[in-house]
Design a protein around this motif. Sequence first.
Motif, PDB file in Angstrom:
ATOM      1  N   GLY A 187       0.818  -1.207   0.000  1.00 36.15           N
ATOM      2  CA  GLY A 187       0.000   0.000   0.000  1.00 36.15           C
ATOM      3  C   GLY A 187       0.854   1.260   0.000  1.00 36.15           C
ATOM      4  N   PHE A 188       1.895   1.319   0.840  1.00 31.25           N
ATOM      5  CA  PHE A 188       2.780   2.475   0.875  1.00 31.25           C
ATOM      6  C   PHE A 188       3.549   2.625  -0.437  1.00 31.25           C
ATOM      7  N   TYR A 189       3.946   1.512  -1.013  1.00 35.79           N
ATOM      8  CA  TYR A 189       4.665   1.574  -2.300  1.00 35.79           C
ATOM      9  C   TYR A 189       3.779   2.195  -3.374  1.00 35.79           C
ATOM     10  N   GLN A 190       2.512   1.780  -3.416  1.00 36.35           N
ATOM     11  CA  GLN A 190       1.593   2.333  -4.416  1.00 36.35           C
ATOM     12  C   GLN A 190       1.314   3.815  -4.167  1.00 36.35           C
ATOM     13  N   ILE A 191       1.274   4.225  -2.902  1.00 37.62           N
ATOM     14  CA  ILE A 191       1.073   5.632  -2.581  1.00 37.62           C
ATOM     15  C   ILE A 191       2.278   6.462  -3.022  1.00 37.62           C
ATOM     16  N   LEU A 192       3.478   5.955  -2.694  1.00 40.34           N
ATOM     17  CA  LEU A 192       4.699   6.687  -3.036  1.00 40.34           C
ATOM     18  C   LEU A 192       4.925   6.773  -4.539  1.00 40.34           C
ATOM     19  N   THR A 193       4.491   5.775  -5.287  1.00 40.47           N
ATOM     20  CA  THR A 193       4.675   5.777  -6.744  1.00 40.47           C
ATOM     21  C   THR A 193       3.500   6.416  -7.467  1.00 40.47           C
ATOM     22  N   GLY A 194       2.513   6.901  -6.717  1.00 40.79           N
ATOM     23  CA  GLY A 194       1.385   7.595  -7.316  1.00 40.79           C
ATOM     24  C   GLY A 194       0.324   6.693  -7.913  1.00 40.79           C
ATOM     25  N   GLN A 195       0.419   5.380  -7.681  1.00 43.76           N
ATOM     26  CA  GLN A 195      -0.578   4.462  -8.241  1.00 43.76           C
ATOM     27  C   GLN A 195      -1.932   4.593  -7.533  1.00 43.76           C
ATOM     28  N   ILE A 196      -1.892   4.981  -6.265  1.00 44.49           N
ATOM     29  CA  ILE A 196      -3.139   5.217  -5.523  1.00 44.49           C
ATOM     30  C   ILE A 196      -3.135   6.678  -5.089  1.00 44.49           C
ATOM     31  N   PRO A 197      -3.920   7.527  -5.734  1.00 43.81           N
ATOM     32  CA  PRO A 197      -3.933   8.949  -5.386  1.00 43.81           C
ATOM     33  C   PRO A 197      -4.616   9.197  -4.047  1.00 43.81           C
ATOM     34  N   PHE A 198      -4.471  10.414  -3.545  1.00 42.36           N
ATOM     35  CA  PHE A 198      -5.025  10.834  -2.252  1.00 42.36           C
ATOM     36  C   PHE A 198      -6.551  10.941  -2.356  1.00 42.36           C
ATOM     37  N   HIS A 199      -7.280  10.120  -1.528  1.00 39.87           N
ATOM     38  CA  HIS A 199      -8.745  10.132  -1.554  1.00 39.87           C
ATOM     39  C   HIS A 199      -9.330  10.413  -0.170  1.00 39.87           C
ATOM     40  N   ALA A 200      -8.517  10.976   0.735  1.00 37.80           N
ATOM     41  CA  ALA A 200      -8.993  11.213   2.097  1.00 37.80           C
ATOM     42  C   ALA A 200     -10.213  12.121   2.093  1.00 37.80           C
ATOM     43  N   THR A 201     -11.082  11.926   3.066  1.00 35.53           N
ATOM     44  CA  THR A 201     -12.316  12.724   3.146  1.00 35.53           C
ATOM     45  C   THR A 201     -12.054  14.149   3.606  1.00 35.53           C
ATOM     46  N   GLN A 202     -10.873  14.369   4.191  1.00 34.99           N
ATOM     47  CA  GLN A 202     -10.495  15.707   4.642  1.00 34.99           C
ATOM     48  C   GLN A 202      -8.988  15.731   4.880  1.00 34.99           C
TER      49      GLN A 202
END
Length: 611
Positions: A187-202
């Motif tokens: 999960g962290f790898y995908q976040i760092l590589t931009g595969q999973i963009p920021f979807h936080a509610t706030q």
Amino acid sequence: MPHLKRFLVGKPLKSNEEGGQKLGKFKALAMLSSDALSSVAYGTEQIVLVLTTLSAAAIWYSLPIAAFVLILLLALTLSYRQIIHAYPSGGGAYVVASENLGQNAGLAAGGSLLIDYMLTVAVSTSAGAEAITSAIPALYGHQVAISIVIIVVLALMNLRGMSESANFLMIPVYLFVVSITAMIVWGFYQILTGQIPFHATQVVGGVVPGISAALIFRAFSSGSSSLTGVEAISNAVPFFKKPREHNAASTLAIMAAILGFFFAGITFLNYWYGIVPVAKVTVLSQVAAKTFGNGGIMYYVIQFATALILAVAANTGFSAFPVLAYNLAKDKYLPHMYMDRGDRLGYSNGILTLAIGSGLLITLFQGSTERLIPLYAVGVFIPFTLSQSGMIRHWWKRHTTEKGWIGKSIANFSGALISFAILVILFVYRLPDIWPFFIIMPLLIVVFWKIHTHYQMVAAQLRLPEEIAKHEYSGSTVIVLVGNVTRVTRGALNYAQTIGDYVIAMHVSMDENPNKEHETQDEFKRDFPDVRFVDVHSSYRSITGPTIRFVDIIAKNAAKRNFTTTVLIPQFVPKKPWQNILHNQTNVRLRTAFASRENVIIATYSYHLKR
């Protein structure tokens, strides 16, 4: 039945084989850490559930709340490492509080932990059932039945002994550790590589209208449930291989490191993904689906591993409850039966009590994890607070001889302060959920003292005085209870004449068949002319009442002559145990009835049937 027991439990172990049941760090981590590690499956979810009662935007508060939970984890870990070295005999919070804060504080800690271990089993198996139904929706609605089955399996496994339990537990525990580590890292790898963009509610620091300290405190108290099970290793130090304290302290440190990494990682991924709790699907299931893709093989691996560890997390309760019950029984606050070891050298009565108690809790709360969590948290933070406070006093009493006592006291003070703060939060904001605790705990402490008082009175009455007064009897009266004239009757009378100076045969006659009663009397007088035969009539078909009244009269007369009175109850024993149900249990009722008579001795003459 003996063959079934051997199949389920295994062959008995000799007492000198106990060493083979001791645990190394690798096995102990699996056996004693499953509760703490598994709590990450619902710890983050409990925080988010409280926050989303306001709005989804409040989820960002889960990050600072998680940070405070991790601070508490660090303080508790340091403190319990000290407890392990200071009290290597085990007993944890109960022993620490008893020795440093007084017996009532110790009983409060011990009673809270007994309740908490039952809740550990109930919560873990309920959460495991929920994880199973999340992956297999067709099973939804059968959570209670699934939980009960898991409890039965775990109870049988623990009755087989610690070593076998640990061998079984290593598979689900280490599968969970590897799979959750893989999920967080990927999960962290995908976040760092931009595969999973920021979807936080706030965003962090964003303004959330309506947020209050009360809501934050409630979320923090719910998230702190992730720390339940941290104390289990300190309770079970005697289970470890030598050097016990070193191995136990190392295992605790490893467990805390894994727990902290999991809790922080899952909480962050949940925030980043913007996951909001939904019915019938756990937060962890949603995090896994977002990380690996819904329907992917790793998603099902995570679900399977989570269900397994939540199911076996209850084993921490099965490991710790019997040891705690043993310590309370040793100090005479629980029945001595909790000190007895079973065939496989485990405290079997404690295991069975825990299984029955947790099964009742699950049935009562309908397997709802959310309803059980607040009680679960109270049950563990009372011992946390008392044990940390007790350790502060422990170091203060040794401040002249113990190096570094100030630093150790600070760690204990931090743990005690945060634990007490959580208790206050629970009492103030979760009272509607935890009120049963205020009824159960005082009653439990009263029961502890009642048991203790009984054992003290028994000891005082049984203790031999310095000068023993020996009573010399002049003879003995033996009353043989006679139903029919049989071989059993003959054997019982022959035996009675060898031990008694005066033998009486007593028969209770009824109105149903007077001819048969006369035949019995005539037959007896013909076969045993030298024995006094007394027929006592019963108009109400009761044997026990007339027998007791007659024996009381004979015993009173015997006492005047300085004679003892013995009631000899003849019985025949079937060859096969199951055949007992085919015969009435009059002898059992009579023995029970005479148990209250001080001056009457009860004896049984058994005639064994050959086929």
